[in-house]
Design a protein around this motif. Sequence first.
Motif, mmCIF file in Angstrom:
data_model
loop_
_atom_site.group_PDB
_atom_site.id
_atom_site.type_symbol
_atom_site.label_atom_id
_atom_site.label_comp_id
_atom_site.label_asym_id
_atom_site.label_seq_id
_atom_site.Cartn_x
_atom_site.Cartn_y
_atom_site.Cartn_z
ATOM 1 N N MET A 264 65.145 29.207 15.091
ATOM 2 C CA MET A 264 63.777 29.466 15.563
ATOM 3 C C MET A 264 63.084 30.491 14.669
ATOM 4 S SD MET A 264 64.137 29.452 19.714
ATOM 5 C CE MET A 264 65.651 28.898 20.491
ATOM 6 N N GLU A 265 63.830 31.503 14.263
ATOM 7 C CA GLU A 265 63.252 32.542 13.393
ATOM 8 C C GLU A 265 62.891 31.981 12.018
ATOM 9 O OE1 GLU A 265 65.694 36.242 15.492
ATOM 10 O OE2 GLU A 265 66.555 35.171 13.786
ATOM 11 N N LEU A 266 63.719 31.100 11.488
ATOM 12 C CA LEU A 266 63.421 30.492 10.191
ATOM 13 C C LEU A 266 62.206 29.570 10.279
ATOM 14 C CD1 LEU A 266 67.036 29.673 8.943
ATOM 15 C CD2 LEU A 266 65.521 31.480 8.108
ATOM 16 N N LEU A 267 62.060 28.863 11.376
ATOM 17 C CA LEU A 267 60.868 28.035 11.577
ATOM 18 C C LEU A 267 59.615 28.905 11.669
ATOM 19 C CD1 LEU A 267 62.390 25.529 14.141
ATOM 20 C CD2 LEU A 267 61.491 24.888 11.896
ATOM 21 N N ALA A 268 59.729 30.050 12.335
ATOM 22 C CA ALA A 268 58.579 30.955 12.476
ATOM 23 C C ALA A 268 58.125 31.497 11.120
ATOM 24 C CB ALA A 268 58.927 32.103 13.415
ATOM 25 N N ARG A 269 59.066 31.654 10.189
ATOM 26 C CA ARG A 269 58.705 32.118 8.844
ATOM 27 C C ARG A 269 57.808 31.119 8.116
ATOM 28 N NH1 ARG A 269 64.461 34.289 6.278
ATOM 29 N NH2 ARG A 269 65.015 35.718 7.979
ATOM 30 N N HIS B 103 63.797 21.497 0.599
ATOM 31 C CA HIS B 103 64.021 21.392 2.046
ATOM 32 C C HIS B 103 62.905 22.112 2.809
ATOM 33 C CE1 HIS B 103 67.126 22.011 5.562
ATOM 34 N NE2 HIS B 103 66.172 21.165 5.876
ATOM 35 N N VAL B 104 62.635 23.345 2.420
ATOM 36 C CA VAL B 104 61.600 24.139 3.080
ATOM 37 C C VAL B 104 60.238 23.463 2.953
ATOM 38 C CG1 VAL B 104 60.329 26.322 2.977
ATOM 39 C CG2 VAL B 104 62.837 26.329 2.899
ATOM 40 N N GLU B 105 59.924 22.977 1.756
ATOM 41 C CA GLU B 105 58.635 22.301 1.549
ATOM 42 C C GLU B 105 58.535 21.032 2.396
ATOM 43 O OE1 GLU B 105 55.882 23.414 -0.018
ATOM 44 O OE2 GLU B 105 57.105 25.236 -0.124
ATOM 45 N N SER B 106 59.641 20.313 2.521
ATOM 46 C CA SER B 106 59.645 19.094 3.331
ATOM 47 C C SER B 106 59.374 19.419 4.800
ATOM 48 C CB SER B 106 60.982 18.366 3.196
ATOM 49 O OG SER B 106 61.102 17.778 1.916
ATOM 50 N N VAL B 107 59.957 20.502 5.283
ATOM 51 C CA VAL B 107 59.745 20.899 6.671
ATOM 52 C C VAL B 107 58.282 21.272 6.900
ATOM 53 C CG1 VAL B 107 60.340 22.603 8.444
ATOM 54 C CG2 VAL B 107 62.134 21.602 7.014
ATOM 55 N N LYS B 108 57.701 22.002 5.966
ATOM 56 C CA LYS B 108 56.288 22.370 6.081
ATOM 57 C C LYS B 108 55.406 21.121 6.125
ATOM 58 C CE LYS B 108 56.421 26.795 3.530
ATOM 59 N NZ LYS B 108 55.989 27.434 2.256
ATOM 60 N N ASP C 106 55.262 29.692 9.405
ATOM 61 C CA ASP C 106 53.966 29.716 10.106
ATOM 62 C C ASP C 106 53.858 28.618 11.158
ATOM 63 O OD1 ASP C 106 53.016 31.964 8.713
ATOM 64 O OD2 ASP C 106 52.340 30.722 7.046
ATOM 65 N N ILE C 107 54.965 28.229 11.721
ATOM 66 C CA ILE C 107 54.965 27.330 12.868
ATOM 67 C C ILE C 107 54.789 28.190 14.119
ATOM 68 C CG2 ILE C 107 56.354 25.692 14.196
ATOM 69 C CD1 ILE C 107 57.670 24.876 11.555
ATOM 70 N N SER C 108 53.905 27.782 15.017
ATOM 71 C CA SER C 108 53.586 28.623 16.175
ATOM 72 C C SER C 108 54.805 28.783 17.077
ATOM 73 C CB SER C 108 52.429 28.027 16.977
ATOM 74 O OG SER C 108 52.864 26.953 17.785
#
Length: 389
Positions: A316-321, A282-287, A323-325
């Motif tokens: 929002m905090e999980l997205l920031a982890r 999931h995390v890799e797909s989002v990246k 490296d999304i601006s």
Amino acid sequence: MTKLYIHAQTLIDGISDAPKKNQLITIENDKIIQIEDYHEVNEDVIHEKVVTPGFFNCHVHIMYPVGFGANKEFTLMEKAFYAQKHCKEYLESGVTFIRVVGTEENYDLQIKEAIENHVIEGPHMYCAGKVICMTGGHGWQEGIEADGKDACLKAVRTQLRSGVDLIKMMATGGVMTKGVEPGNAQFTVDEMKVMIEEAHKAGRKTATHAQGLQGIKNALYAGIDSIEHGCFLDEECLELMKEQNTFLVPTLCAPQCIIDKGVENGVAKYAVDKTLKVKDAHVESVKKAYDKGIQFALGTDAGTPFNYHSNTAYEMELLARLDISNMDILKMATINSARCVGVEKDYGSIEVGKQADLVCLNENPLENISNVRKINRVIQSGKIVIDNN
């Protein structure tokens, strides 16, 4: 006519790539009527450090109480009181617009009506009512079960008759339905296509729960408007999403909250086991989706285990982890989400002519995204609905 003057030392308007300094926002009734460089006026002015558009949460289950073990059951009356509490929690956390993507018996439409009639306080709502799933598929306990194109067509028409704002369907299995696998495709391309076409004919958007690769592809082949979760995305998926302008609503909160709390806090073991299978992918797909330039909307899947309705900031905090601006995250939470929902003409940014939905913050979220939690005031449709000053 009621006027409200807001002095924003820093204005993040949802559409610009950089913040603006010392702006005066004039609100009349429920609309923004002017934005200009700050100057004194012969009226009281509210001075705020940082002002952003009201936040969206595009994936919530408004009637699901949170923080209880898997064996806890609730009466309808209890769920109704919790739903009222959740509506207030969204406002308190700066969320002025939610998209509800599944409730039993279309109860979300009644909650929306109660808000619009000022019976209870809550955000603007778009409602999917009952989800549409295959017989025995993910969400069958509260959804409409349909098999084959004719039954799927009737299910959509039934929901449109009820007055829903969007159609939500289940392309794959999911974590929270016992006995189904998140990776397994459920509806066929043809079944989804007839549902999507019927929804579009009626001017409604479509969204699909889609975790496994083949189910995601089926939904994309059928022309879906938004992929919810998107745990397994390959290059073909990303190309199709880019080409078709399909939104991704990642809901990183949902698996993370399950793993954060685990079986020891009452999460069902089958849910934890299935979550562990999908989380890394999931995390890799989002990246990959972010790098590809896929449009994101912000949603948490609030209502799943320990995924609180008051905690939209966690997404929002999980997205920031990843490296999304921070500026991109704020756009995901505002104008991008408005576009996903289809309400960008009136919501999602601070522009003249739009609804006056604003969040006033004590610290700048461009410096630290967690500052979205430091709320001073929330303004909805030109009225101060939360005041922590």
